[in-house]
Write a protein that holds these residues in place. Structure first.
Motif: not given
Lengths: 154, 209
Positions: B115-122, B192-201
């Motif tokens: 996730i971080n890699r993608c966000l960093e890439e724009g 749905s505990p198996d679906r965790t949303r990524p936190r943008y912290n």
């Protein structure tokens, strides 16, 4: 059969599928997206799922039958299967796929074969149930009724 | 043609190798009043966008169609054979012609480093699959960033979106479950505990809810 009776059967049947964990909230999402401009959406998505799954099961059997098993390839197939079952809300198939992937990681052929059977079984089960559900929908529409919308809690 | 321009919708290009997911994302985007094109690979996406391998963008940028291909947002799967969603993102951000198009990544796997890699890439956002209406409803601000100049269509889009939202809300009222409610995200996590949303912290992206 009377429309109301059909609708009651539909609600009862679908609720049962949610209760027993065959389907999860994602299936409700699909039902919610269906409307007058796209009245066959659920049918189309489910049909794609059947096509995709039949192909994947075939490819998986073949891959596990090889002298030198390519676990990377198998994992890729299972990943796909997990994705499509998740997108359609086929919860038990998805769960079986998750177990399958751990055996792939361990490069355990016996384990994988067992999982393949498990995935196949769950898939055939949900396939039968989805086909029945779609048939009920067709009957309701043919009788001039609307398909009842319900969430996984009713 | 004048009438079409006034009613012009935002055009989203969706990239996914899964036929089921393509169907799903197409429906979700149509529900949100976007004009949708789906392709099954990164290379087909680039082809559609008029990008030609081996030539500099400025020298050889010819859209496949005769008309100008205007894409207002690209939403792509991460895991695809050949060119991954990340590879596609990189190519788009490296292109002088394409880099302003907002890109959203989808993935069935919640891997923070990915996730971080993608966000960093724009990438503007990262959606966990299966993608839902609530996710697609978050796309508008990203599209508006680059479409700011087209204030003429702005009002029309708002009206269309309002109509679409009203339709969606009346559907969810039938269900007696608030589905397009912004609070739905936290409700969902309870269900749905198996679906965790990524936190943008990591401070890289501000979530606008």
């Amino acid at each position: 059969m009377e429309v109301e009776q059909l609708q009651r059967s539909f609600i009862e049947y679908t609720s049962g599928l949610f209760r027993e964990g065959f389907l999860d909230g994602q299936f409700s999402q699909l039902q919610m997206l269906q409307d007058e401009t796209n009245p066959d959406f659920v049918f189309e998505v489910v049909s794609l799922f059947f096509e995709d799954s039949d192909r994947l099961l075939h490819d998986l059997s073949l891959a596990l039958d090889q002298q030198n098993v390519d676990f990377k390839k198998i994992d890729a197939h299972v990943h796909q299967f997990k994705g499509s079952s998740s997108s359609i809300g086929a919860q038990r198939v998805k769960t079986a796929c998750i177990a399958f992937r751990s055996f792939c990681e361990e490069q355990n052929v016996e384990g994988c074969l067992g999982c393949l059977q498990q995935v196949k079984q769950e898939y055939l089960l949900v396939k039968t149930k989805l086909e029945a559900l779609l048939r009920l929908e067709q009957q309701i529409v043919a009788a001039g009724g609307a398909i009842p919308t319900l969430n996984e809690f009713s | 043609m004048g009438l079409a321009a006034a009613e012009a919708q935002f055009h989203v290009l969706a990239v996914d190798d899964s036929s089921i997911d393509r169907k799903l994302i197409e429906m979700l985007l149509k529900k949100t009043s976007y004009h949708v094109t789906t392709v099954d690979s990164g290379s087909k996406a680039l082809e559609f966008l008029g990008w030609n391998e081996g030539n500099s963008d400025e020298a050889f940028f010819s859209p496949k169609n005769n008309q100008e291909v205007e894409v207002n947002l690209i939403i792509t799967d991460y895991c695809m054979p050949g060119m991954t969603g990340y590879d596609l993102l990189k190519k788009i951000k490296e292109s002088a012609v394409l880099r302003d198009i907002p890109v959203v990544i989808m993935s069935s796997e919640n891997v923070p480093s990915r996730i971080n890699r993608c966000l960093e890439e724009g990438a503007e956002e990262f959606f966990l699959k299966p993608v839902r209406l609530a996710d697609v409803n978050k796309l508008k601000p990203h599209i508006m960033k680059t479409k700011g100049k087209e204030t003429q269509n702005h009002e029309n889009q708002d009206n269309d979106k309002e109509i679409a939202e009203t339709e969606i809300q009346s559907q969810s009222q039938q269900q007696q479950t608030p589905q397009s409610n912004p609070k739905r995200k936290s409700m969902d996590e309870g269900l749905s505990p198996d679906r965790t949303r990524p936190r943008y912290n990591n401070g890289l992206t501000v979530m606008s809810n």
